[in-house]
Enzyme design. Sequence first.
Site, short mmCIF file in Angstrom:
data_model
loop_
_atom_site.label_atom_id
_atom_site.label_comp_id
_atom_site.label_asym_id
_atom_site.label_seq_id
_atom_site.Cartn_x
_atom_site.Cartn_y
_atom_site.Cartn_z
N SER A 48 0.80 -1.23 0.00
CA SER A 48 0.00 0.00 0.00
C SER A 48 0.83 1.27 0.00
CB SER A 48 -0.95 0.02 1.20
OG SER A 48 -0.23 -0.02 2.42
N GLY A 85 -2.12 -4.55 0.86
CA GLY A 85 -2.33 -5.81 1.57
C GLY A 85 -1.37 -6.92 1.19
N ASN A 116 3.27 -6.21 6.00
CA ASN A 116 2.12 -7.08 6.24
C ASN A 116 2.53 -8.39 6.89
OD1 ASN A 116 -0.15 -5.56 5.22
ND2 ASN A 116 0.79 -5.75 3.22
N ASP A 197 -6.27 8.51 9.12
CA ASP A 197 -6.06 7.27 9.87
C ASP A 197 -4.76 7.28 10.67
OD1 ASP A 197 -4.11 6.92 7.92
OD2 ASP A 197 -5.12 5.25 6.92
N HIS A 200 -1.17 6.29 7.18
CA HIS A 200 -0.71 6.43 5.79
C HIS A 200 -0.27 7.87 5.53
CE1 HIS A 200 -2.95 2.67 5.10
NE2 HIS A 200 -2.18 2.54 4.04
#
Length: 227
Positions: A48, A85, A116, A197, A200
């Site tokens: 991502s 992801g 991840n 968030d 990011h």
Amino acid sequence: MRSLVLIATLVLAACSAEKAPTPQPSATTAATVPVPANAPVILAFGDSLYAGYQLNPGEGYPPRLEAALNAAGTPARVVNAGVSGDTTAAALQRLAFTLDNQPIKPALALVGLGGNDMLRGLPPEQTRANLDAILTELDKRQIPVVLTGMLAAPNLGADYSAQFNPIWPDLAKKHKAGLVPFFLQPVIGNKALMLEDNVHPNAQGVDKIVAVTQAQVTQALKAAIQK
């Protein structure tokens, strides 16, 4: 507090491809910089952080890096092969397909993976093995690499960090690849450079990362072209 910020920041690599809120236009979105038709290709192969999660078209790392390189007089076309992801195992599975379907062989590859794996608690030895295999395939195809590294969240403990964090410098040395030790270093802990968030980078944050990494990418690209 710094540990908490780092933990939150590292969550970003776990973002899946689920539908994200529609991003609003950013005042920092720059006009498209012309790319010469014969410009060498840089393949941005990652998760991502490369995919441009929740950013407008043109605001992610690959397009902003492309714009910065061309504006600075370094012709380059940066192909975004980031998938939100992705684990290192998933990326390894799609690597050959991705490379085989490039119209032009990349002169350089940027590889940004591993977050991840850490967030899912996968054994560091698996992450190391998968990244090693990815770099080995790129070596076989004679595509130089710049690795953009990741760090383990502190709550995973010293033992995990001791196994996880050295993966990138070790593999960079083994495969003679360039290395950005921690890709998020320019934005970590700065809310003004993050999305809502807080995990990011926003468009301004991406530009900060580009500013820090551009010189190394430029040097690696020029070295690759001269071979």
